[in-house]
Design a protein around this motif. Sequence first.
Motif, short mmCIF file in Angstrom:
data_model
loop_
_atom_site.label_atom_id
_atom_site.label_comp_id
_atom_site.label_asym_id
_atom_site.label_seq_id
_atom_site.Cartn_x
_atom_site.Cartn_y
_atom_site.Cartn_z
N HIS A 39 53.98 47.88 62.46
CA HIS A 39 54.47 47.43 61.15
C HIS A 39 55.86 46.81 61.28
N ALA A 40 56.73 47.44 62.06
CA ALA A 40 58.11 46.98 62.17
C ALA A 40 58.23 45.62 62.85
N THR A 41 57.30 45.30 63.75
CA THR A 41 57.42 44.05 64.50
C THR A 41 56.71 42.87 63.85
N ARG A 42 56.21 43.06 62.63
CA ARG A 42 55.57 41.93 61.95
C ARG A 42 56.57 40.81 61.73
N GLU A 43 57.66 41.10 61.04
CA GLU A 43 58.66 40.06 60.75
C GLU A 43 60.05 40.66 60.64
N ALA A 44 60.30 41.40 59.57
CA ALA A 44 61.65 41.85 59.25
C ALA A 44 62.28 42.73 60.32
N GLY A 45 61.48 43.43 61.10
CA GLY A 45 62.03 44.32 62.12
C GLY A 45 62.36 43.64 63.42
N VAL A 46 62.05 42.35 63.53
CA VAL A 46 62.36 41.59 64.74
C VAL A 46 62.88 40.23 64.32
N THR A 47 64.19 40.08 64.35
CA THR A 47 64.79 38.80 63.97
C THR A 47 65.58 38.17 65.11
N ALA A 48 65.59 38.82 66.27
CA ALA A 48 66.35 38.29 67.40
C ALA A 48 65.60 38.56 68.71
N PRO A 49 65.73 37.66 69.66
CA PRO A 49 65.06 37.86 70.95
C PRO A 49 65.50 39.13 71.68
N ASN A 50 66.75 39.56 71.46
CA ASN A 50 67.18 40.78 72.15
C ASN A 50 66.44 42.01 71.63
N THR A 51 65.95 41.96 70.39
CA THR A 51 65.11 43.05 69.89
C THR A 51 63.77 43.03 70.61
N VAL A 52 63.20 41.84 70.80
CA VAL A 52 61.95 41.72 71.57
C VAL A 52 62.17 42.29 72.97
N TYR A 53 63.28 41.91 73.59
CA TYR A 53 63.61 42.39 74.93
C TYR A 53 63.71 43.92 74.97
N ASP A 54 64.43 44.50 74.02
CA ASP A 54 64.58 45.95 73.99
C ASP A 54 63.26 46.67 73.76
N VAL A 55 62.46 46.18 72.80
CA VAL A 55 61.17 46.81 72.53
C VAL A 55 60.25 46.69 73.74
N LEU A 56 60.24 45.52 74.37
CA LEU A 56 59.43 45.34 75.57
C LEU A 56 59.86 46.28 76.70
N GLY A 57 61.15 46.50 76.81
CA GLY A 57 61.65 47.43 77.84
C GLY A 57 61.13 48.84 77.62
N HIS A 58 61.19 49.28 76.38
CA HIS A 58 60.67 50.62 76.07
C HIS A 58 59.15 50.67 76.21
N ALA A 59 58.49 49.59 75.78
CA ALA A 59 57.03 49.54 75.91
C ALA A 59 56.62 49.54 77.39
N ALA A 60 57.35 48.80 78.20
CA ALA A 60 57.05 48.77 79.64
C ALA A 60 57.19 50.16 80.26
N ALA A 61 58.23 50.87 79.86
CA ALA A 61 58.42 52.24 80.38
C ALA A 61 57.27 53.14 79.93
N ALA A 62 56.88 53.00 78.68
CA ALA A 62 55.79 53.84 78.16
C ALA A 62 54.47 53.50 78.84
N VAL A 63 54.17 52.22 78.95
CA VAL A 63 52.90 51.81 79.55
C VAL A 63 52.85 52.18 81.03
#
Length: 142
Positions: A39-63
């Motif tokens: 839900h958070a990554t649809r639009e309002a929760g991601v407005t900058a590439p560094n947020t994508v980078y941070d979320v991907l970093g956490h997702a990579a660790a989880a996966v």
Amino acid sequence: MADHRHTYTHQLNPDGPHSDDYTRHVASALSESVRVLNHATREAGVTAPNTVYDVLGHAAAAVSGLDQLLRQLNQRLASMHAAGEIGHDNHPPVNAVLQARLMLTEGRSLARALAERVDRAHEITAGMYLIDHSDGSAGGGA
């Protein structure tokens, strides 16, 4: 509209104390976290590439941890089956255990492939930034 908020009061601690209830609560928190991120990554929760980078970093660790999780669950099924502790409602236990273990083994391979791709996407997004158009310049990162 239904209220889908959940409150988790369990402390996440790799050192335990471990129990079946605690393990189920942590697994529930994992799935709920993904749902909230969806839900958070649809639009309002991601407005900058560094947020994508941070979320991907956490997702990579989880996966990347899924391989170990699936391996350990596979081992626990094998141990419980060897000890004669598993029954099944619809199948002979030996068939159900073998099928589940096969799916977990295949899942580990898929999890490793997914982890590699998410980690690579994380690396690629490291240099991204928003261009600042407010002053007419290109803005800049590195």
